[in-house]
Motif scaffolding. Sequence first.
Motif, PDB file in Angstrom:
ATOM      1  N   LEU A 130       0.865  -1.174   0.000  1.00 19.74           N
ATOM      2  CA  LEU A 130       0.000   0.000   0.000  1.00 19.74           C
ATOM      3  C   LEU A 130       0.903   1.225   0.000  1.00 19.74           C
ATOM      4  O   LEU A 130       1.755   1.375   0.881  1.00 19.74           O
ATOM      5  CB  LEU A 130      -0.910   0.023   1.231  1.00 19.74           C
ATOM      6  N   LEU A 131       0.720   2.098  -0.991  1.00 17.70           N
ATOM      7  CA  LEU A 131       1.501   3.323  -1.048  1.00 17.70           C
ATOM      8  C   LEU A 131       0.562   4.514  -0.966  1.00 17.70           C
ATOM      9  O   LEU A 131      -0.241   4.744  -1.877  1.00 17.70           O
ATOM     10  CB  LEU A 131       2.319   3.400  -2.341  1.00 17.70           C
ATOM     11  N   LEU A 132       0.657   5.257   0.144  1.00 15.65           N
ATOM     12  CA  LEU A 132      -0.090   6.502   0.322  1.00 15.65           C
ATOM     13  C   LEU A 132       0.811   7.649  -0.111  1.00 15.65           C
ATOM     14  O   LEU A 132       1.957   7.752   0.337  1.00 15.65           O
ATOM     15  CB  LEU A 132      -0.502   6.665   1.789  1.00 15.65           C
ATOM     16  N   PHE A 133       0.282   8.523  -0.968  1.00 17.04           N
ATOM     17  CA  PHE A 133       1.136   9.533  -1.584  1.00 17.04           C
ATOM     18  C   PHE A 133       0.412  10.866  -1.715  1.00 17.04           C
ATOM     19  O   PHE A 133      -0.825  10.915  -1.801  1.00 17.04           O
ATOM     20  CB  PHE A 133       1.576   9.052  -2.975  1.00 17.04           C
ATOM     21  N   HIS A 134       1.206  11.934  -1.710  1.00 13.59           N
ATOM     22  CA  HIS A 134       0.718  13.252  -2.113  1.00 13.59           C
ATOM     23  C   HIS A 134       1.903  14.018  -2.666  1.00 13.59           C
ATOM     24  O   HIS A 134       3.008  13.931  -2.116  1.00 13.59           O
ATOM     25  CB  HIS A 134       0.088  14.011  -0.939  1.00 13.59           C
ATOM     26  N   PRO A 135       1.713  14.771  -3.750  1.00 15.73           N
ATOM     27  CA  PRO A 135       2.853  15.464  -4.361  1.00 15.73           C
ATOM     28  C   PRO A 135       3.314  16.704  -3.604  1.00 15.73           C
ATOM     29  O   PRO A 135       4.129  17.473  -4.129  1.00 15.73           O
ATOM     30  CB  PRO A 135       2.322  15.847  -5.747  1.00 15.73           C
ATOM     31  N   SER A 136       2.837  16.893  -2.394  1.00 16.21           N
ATOM     32  CA  SER A 136       3.364  17.935  -1.497  1.00 16.21           C
ATOM     33  C   SER A 136       3.276  17.414  -0.070  1.00 16.21           C
ATOM     34  O   SER A 136       2.467  16.539   0.236  1.00 16.21           O
ATOM     35  CB  SER A 136       2.588  19.248  -1.649  1.00 16.21           C
ATOM     36  N   GLY A 137       4.138  17.957   0.792  1.00 21.81           N
ATOM     37  CA  GLY A 137       4.171  17.498   2.175  1.00 21.81           C
ATOM     38  C   GLY A 137       3.011  18.025   2.995  1.00 21.81           C
ATOM     39  O   GLY A 137       2.317  18.971   2.601  1.00 21.81           O
ATOM     40  N   ARG A 138       2.809  17.444   4.155  1.00 21.89           N
ATOM     41  CA  ARG A 138       1.690  17.815   5.015  1.00 21.89           C
ATOM     42  C   ARG A 138       1.781  19.266   5.467  1.00 21.89           C
ATOM     43  O   ARG A 138       0.776  19.989   5.463  1.00 21.89           O
ATOM     44  CB  ARG A 138       1.637  16.883   6.227  1.00 21.89           C
TER      45      ARG A 138
END
Length: 438
Positions: free
Chosen positions: A374-382
Amino acid sequence: MVQHVRAEGPYALGEALVAAGLRLRVCRVWAGDPLPESLAGVEALVVMGGPMAAYSDDGFPARGAELALLREALAAEVPVLGVGLGARLLAVAAGGVARTGSGSQVGWAEVRTGPAADRDPLFAGAPARLRVLHRHGDTMELPDGAALLASCERYPVQAFRVGGSAWGLRFHLEVDEAAADAFVTAFPEEAATAPGIRDAMPGELSGAGPLCAADAGPGPCRDLVFGRFAALVAARAAHTATRTFFTPRADAWEARFAADVPRYVAAVARMGLLPGQTALDLGCGSGRALPALRAGVGDKGKVLGVDVTSAMLTAAAREGRAGPACLLVADCHRLPLPPGATHGIFSAGLLDHLPAPPVALREWARVTAPGGTLLLFHPSGRAERAARHGRPLSPDDPLGEPNLRPMLDGNGWRLVCYEDTSEYFLARAVRAADEAHN
């Protein structure tokens, strides 16, 4: 709820919606209330009856805006109920036709439910014959694909469904004693020629004793239909909020975030997919990760792109991503897949927006083979995202490591990598073998 005249108000329909925990906002067109500019924050759209014509703007200045609102609701799969004039407007908004009829039909008359009603989410179990209150003189032709639910001899289209979330009722199922009194007061000439508007209300509404299926009044069917519609609205509220947000943005979504594609490709490479495996993109949107997933599993592998918003999948297909993947409208809390069906799940910007993240993670574990990723991703940090929205990082953020690690551990996953940088967010987890397929 759009109300065209004072006399045709919510009545029993409003009571059912409120009883389901919904907040009822009545837009009184007759009093000059403006229609909402969009359906953001709206969980359902109800359009009531009125003496205007669905095919003409004469005496109906709000017609164009109401049709636009109905089309927006249909596109976003917002639950819709049209009554009387509202039903004819719904038919037009969906691609049907409304026009003048052969004369007025006013008063109590019988309608018959058809075969499609037996399978309908609202009408299943309704009586085969039903006495209902009519007040109309226009006719309509339904759009292709609409399901005809009830008919009568004079005007065959009496109840119908468009798609899976919009219903039209030509008759007035919402009537009760207050509704009948309001009708008599507002339209005395029509009431004088109508059979027993106030005095001959059938079945339980007139105190005439028990109802039978062959001569059923509106009471039982009214409670059945309106209760089911209200329950459907409440149950779909989270999905409706998602769809009303993303549907109007779908066409521009890919162009808006095209620069993020290289980051998606790099993130997918971290999943370690092998040729011949099955990969799943949950909340795939316009399908930015799908080509990279296809490259990972090769020509003999399978790729599924899942989203709850049909408009986003349409955008993905327009970008040519229906070739690399099978696109599927589905709820990520209840995936239509067997246990262990996938070897890798990619999900960008989804988990922290779900109403029940632990439930979703457990479902994702169910459909993943032991050892799958499972890969949780977002193209910017929290932190960057929080600053962009003008708020501090919340200690309750489900993507914060102190919250995410135990949530994964408790729902079939083991966190093996956590990176929260200014450039991206990435968390990689492995399907725990000891809880496989539970």
